[in-house]
Design a protein around this motif. Structure first.
Motif, PDB file in Angstrom:
ATOM      1  N   ALA A  52       7.697   3.799   7.995  1.00  0.00           N
ATOM      2  CA  ALA A  52       8.145   2.478   8.433  1.00  0.00           C
ATOM      3  C   ALA A  52       7.875   2.247   9.913  1.00  0.00           C
ATOM      4  N   ASP A  53       7.783   3.322  10.696  1.00  0.00           N
ATOM      5  CA  ASP A  53       7.502   3.208  12.129  1.00  0.00           C
ATOM      6  C   ASP A  53       6.015   3.325  12.444  1.00  0.00           C
ATOM      7  N   THR A  54       5.168   3.377  11.407  1.00  0.00           N
ATOM      8  CA  THR A  54       3.721   3.497  11.597  1.00  0.00           C
ATOM      9  C   THR A  54       3.136   2.157  12.021  1.00  0.00           C
ATOM     10  N   LEU A  55       2.160   2.198  12.923  1.00  0.00           N
ATOM     11  CA  LEU A  55       1.430   0.984  13.269  1.00  0.00           C
ATOM     12  C   LEU A  55       0.255   0.857  12.311  1.00  0.00           C
ATOM     13  N   VAL A  56       0.309  -0.120  11.428  1.00  0.00           N
ATOM     14  CA  VAL A  56      -0.757  -0.358  10.458  1.00  0.00           C
ATOM     15  C   VAL A  56      -1.714  -1.364  11.079  1.00  0.00           C
ATOM     16  N   ALA A  57      -2.890  -0.881  11.469  1.00  0.00           N
ATOM     17  CA  ALA A  57      -3.838  -1.716  12.196  1.00  0.00           C
ATOM     18  C   ALA A  57      -5.063  -1.994  11.348  1.00  0.00           C
ATOM     19  N   GLY A  58      -5.845  -2.923  11.827  1.00  0.00           N
ATOM     20  CA  GLY A  58      -7.101  -3.266  11.185  1.00  0.00           C
ATOM     21  C   GLY A  58      -7.880  -4.181  12.095  1.00  0.00           C
ATOM     22  N   VAL A  59      -9.175  -4.067  12.077  1.00  0.00           N
ATOM     23  CA  VAL A  59     -10.004  -4.898  12.937  1.00  0.00           C
ATOM     24  C   VAL A  59      -9.850  -6.358  12.534  1.00  0.00           C
ATOM     25  N   VAL A  61       0.858  -1.185   0.000  1.00  0.00           N
ATOM     26  CA  VAL A  61       0.000   0.000   0.000  1.00  0.00           C
ATOM     27  C   VAL A  61       0.893   1.233   0.000  1.00  0.00           C
ATOM     28  N   ALA A  62       0.770   2.039  -1.067  1.00  0.00           N
ATOM     29  CA  ALA A  62       1.516   3.297  -1.150  1.00  0.00           C
ATOM     30  C   ALA A  62       0.789   4.354  -0.335  1.00  0.00           C
ATOM     31  N   ASP A  63       1.531   5.114   0.450  1.00  0.00           N
ATOM     32  CA  ASP A  63       0.929   6.136   1.298  1.00  0.00           C
ATOM     33  C   ASP A  63       0.206   7.180   0.442  1.00  0.00           C
ATOM     34  N   PHE A  64      -0.606   8.012   1.098  1.00  0.00           N
ATOM     35  CA  PHE A  64      -1.344   9.063   0.392  1.00  0.00           C
ATOM     36  C   PHE A  64      -0.402   9.852  -0.517  1.00  0.00           C
ATOM     37  N   GLU A  65      -0.884  10.201  -1.682  1.00  0.00           N
ATOM     38  CA  GLU A  65      -0.053  10.917  -2.650  1.00  0.00           C
ATOM     39  C   GLU A  65       0.413  12.260  -2.102  1.00  0.00           C
ATOM     40  N   ALA A  66      -0.404  12.884  -1.244  1.00  0.00           N
ATOM     41  CA  ALA A  66      -0.054  14.190  -0.683  1.00  0.00           C
ATOM     42  C   ALA A  66       0.687  14.077   0.653  1.00  0.00           C
ATOM     43  N   SER A  67       1.021  12.864   1.065  1.00  0.00           N
ATOM     44  CA  SER A  67       1.674  12.677   2.355  1.00  0.00           C
ATOM     45  C   SER A  67       3.052  13.336   2.381  1.00  0.00           C
ATOM     46  N   GLU A  68       3.376  13.959   3.500  1.00  0.00           N
ATOM     47  CA  GLU A  68       4.682  14.597   3.667  1.00  0.00           C
ATOM     48  C   GLU A  68       5.586  13.800   4.608  1.00  0.00           C
ATOM     49  N   PHE A 112       1.684  -4.401   3.518  1.00  0.00           N
ATOM     50  CA  PHE A 112       2.927  -3.670   3.753  1.00  0.00           C
ATOM     51  C   PHE A 112       2.750  -2.232   3.290  1.00  0.00           C
ATOM     52  N   LEU A 113       2.827  -1.267   4.211  1.00  0.00           N
ATOM     53  CA  LEU A 113       2.680   0.153   3.879  1.00  0.00           C
ATOM     54  C   LEU A 113       4.044   0.762   3.605  1.00  0.00           C
ATOM     55  N   ILE A 114       4.168   1.456   2.467  1.00  0.00           N
ATOM     56  CA  ILE A 114       5.422   2.132   2.131  1.00  0.00           C
ATOM     57  C   ILE A 114       5.159   3.618   1.914  1.00  0.00           C
ATOM     58  N   GLY A 115       6.170   4.434   2.174  1.00  0.00           N
ATOM     59  CA  GLY A 115       6.039   5.878   2.049  1.00  0.00           C
ATOM     60  C   GLY A 115       5.870   6.330   0.608  1.00  0.00           C
ATOM     61  N   GLN A 116       5.318   7.524   0.436  1.00  0.00           N
ATOM     62  CA  GLN A 116       5.101   8.063  -0.901  1.00  0.00           C
ATOM     63  C   GLN A 116       6.415   8.250  -1.654  1.00  0.00           C
ATOM     64  N   GLN A 117       7.471   8.663  -0.942  1.00  0.00           N
ATOM     65  CA  GLN A 117       8.767   8.848  -1.606  1.00  0.00           C
ATOM     66  C   GLN A 117       9.267   7.533  -2.207  1.00  0.00           C
ATOM     67  N   GLY A 118       9.241   6.483  -1.390  1.00  0.00           N
ATOM     68  CA  GLY A 118       9.712   5.194  -1.878  1.00  0.00           C
ATOM     69  C   GLY A 118       8.794   4.572  -2.903  1.00  0.00           C
TER      70      GLY A 118
END
Length: 387
Positions: free
Chosen positions: A116-123, A102-109, A133-139
């Motif tokens: 990489a240090d984000t807690l990706v949660a879900g019920v 999952v690529a982060d929001f296009e406008a994410s700063e 796997f969440l990756i930053g917009q830059q990467g």
């Protein structure tokens, strides 16, 4: 014999975090001039947690927002937004995908390191899910452009490399799990969770910035018609309740979060001292700090509890669960075992870990390096006996 040796050796080898590497095309791989080249760090979702040393390899395909279109097998790449991580994961699983990026929001700063240090949660649910796997917009930028253009891209995900900082996620039951004496022990100090935290505290303080701990408590919803709402829910709200404690316990959970946010260096002393609820001063908190914490409890308490509810992990509401650098820890829920595994995930090895890793505890046998050597020797002997 060799299969037994293999299992034994696998159990003692260091378990190491999550990384995405571009295998092809070469031009795209070289565009990521990192260490190692072609690789990106990210955050693995708490649901569908992978095991240590898992590897997933396959062609990458662009799925847009990934909320409805099932697409093709392989590894999917979708944009963050519109639907939950769990729904995206479920859609990819239904298509036969082995993993979802999952690529982060296009406008994410946020930087890639922050993501990489984000807690990706879900019920947690009964839906079929894949590692997510969440990756930053830059990467993600070059990957998204390549896959949107239909360029064939091959990637590999694996869990197993050490980092300068270990991230320890701990899910704890909202206390008390077992009855405790409120005159001597704070109400949050259950027989299981509090003893584990207290035993982790001395080494965790020595490790300092080499370890980031993220505690989560098992906050659950109850039916709005449940007669226990006032006793088991924060402000009698049915969506923020405990199945194992009381509303007072939830308030103490919030207090822990507020101390971690405002005075993180004082959190371990707060955990470690098993005293009554009116001993904040003995735990190192002065009057000004206590007042700030109570303001935080009033202003941000519901937000903290909502975060805990959304960060659900595997296990029952009475169980303790641990994740280290994005993979699911399945060893003993004992401080020494957790600390040894944690130390294996930090590189370079902190001085505080060396004694723990190199010297055997009384009655615990040989250190890991000797056991590893013994594994190799036995494996060679077993091969020799086969002729």
């Amino acid at each position: 014999m060799q299969s037994i040796v293999g299992l034994f050796c696998f159990a003692i080898l260091p378990r190491l975090s999550a990384r995405l590497c571009i295998l092809s095309p070469e031009s795209l791989r070289l565009a990521y001039g990192r260490d190692p080249p072609g690789c990106i760090e990210g955050a693995t979702a708490t649901f569908a947690a992978p095991g240590p040393e898992d590897r997933l390899r396959g062609p990458l395909s662009w799925r847009g927002l990934g909320c409805t279109d099932q697409g093709l097998p392989g590894i999917h790449l979708a944009r963050r937004g519109r639907c939950s991580f769990a729904q995206k994961s479920s859609v990819s699983a239904a298509a036969g995908a082995s993993a979802l990026l999952v690529a982060d929001f296009e406008a994410s700063e946020e930087t890639d390191a922050q993501v990489a240090d984000t807690l990706v949660a879900g019920v947690q649910s009964q839906l079929s899910l894949v590692p997510t796997f969440l990756i930053g917009q830059q990467g993600a930028f070059a990957l998204v452009n390549a896959t949107q253009a239909g360029e064939p891209v091959e990637v590999e995900l694996f869990w197993g490399y050490p980092r300068p900082k270990a991230i320890l996620d701990v899910w704890l039951p909202v206390p008390p799990v077992q009855p405790v004496d409120p005159a001597t022990v704070a109400p949050w100090a259950s027989a299981t969770s509090s003893s584990l935290l207290r035993e982790l505290a001395p080494m965790a303080r020595e490790l300092g910035d080499a370890v980031l701990i993220r505690p989560h408590w098992r906050v659950v919803p109850l039916e709005a018609t449940n007669p226990a709402l006032a006793r088991r829910c924060a402000r009698a709200l049915p969506q923020l309740c405990t199945a194992t404690g009381t509303s007072e316990d939830l308030e103490e959970v919030v207090r822990h979060h507020c101390i971690l946010k405002g005075y993180p260096k004082l959190w371990w002393p707060y955990v470690e001292l098993p005293c009554g609820v009116n001993c904040a001063a003995e735990r190192g908190l002065n009057a000004v700090q206590q007042a700030a914490i109570e303001r935080c409890v009033s202003a941000e308490g519901l937000s903290f509890l909502e975060d805990d509810r959304e960060a659900a992990s595997w296990g029952s509401v009475e169980s303790t669960a641990i994740r280290i650098n994005s993979w699911r820890y399945s060893g003993p829920m004992q401080a020494d075992a957790v600390l040894q595994t944690l130390c294996h995930h930090i590189q370079p090895t902190p001085a505080a870990c060396r004694v723990l890793l190199e010297e055997p505890s009384p009655g615990r046998g040989l250190p890991a390096w000797k056991l590893f050597g013994l594994c190799i020797l036995v494996a060679l002997l077993g091969r020799g006996f086969r002729g």
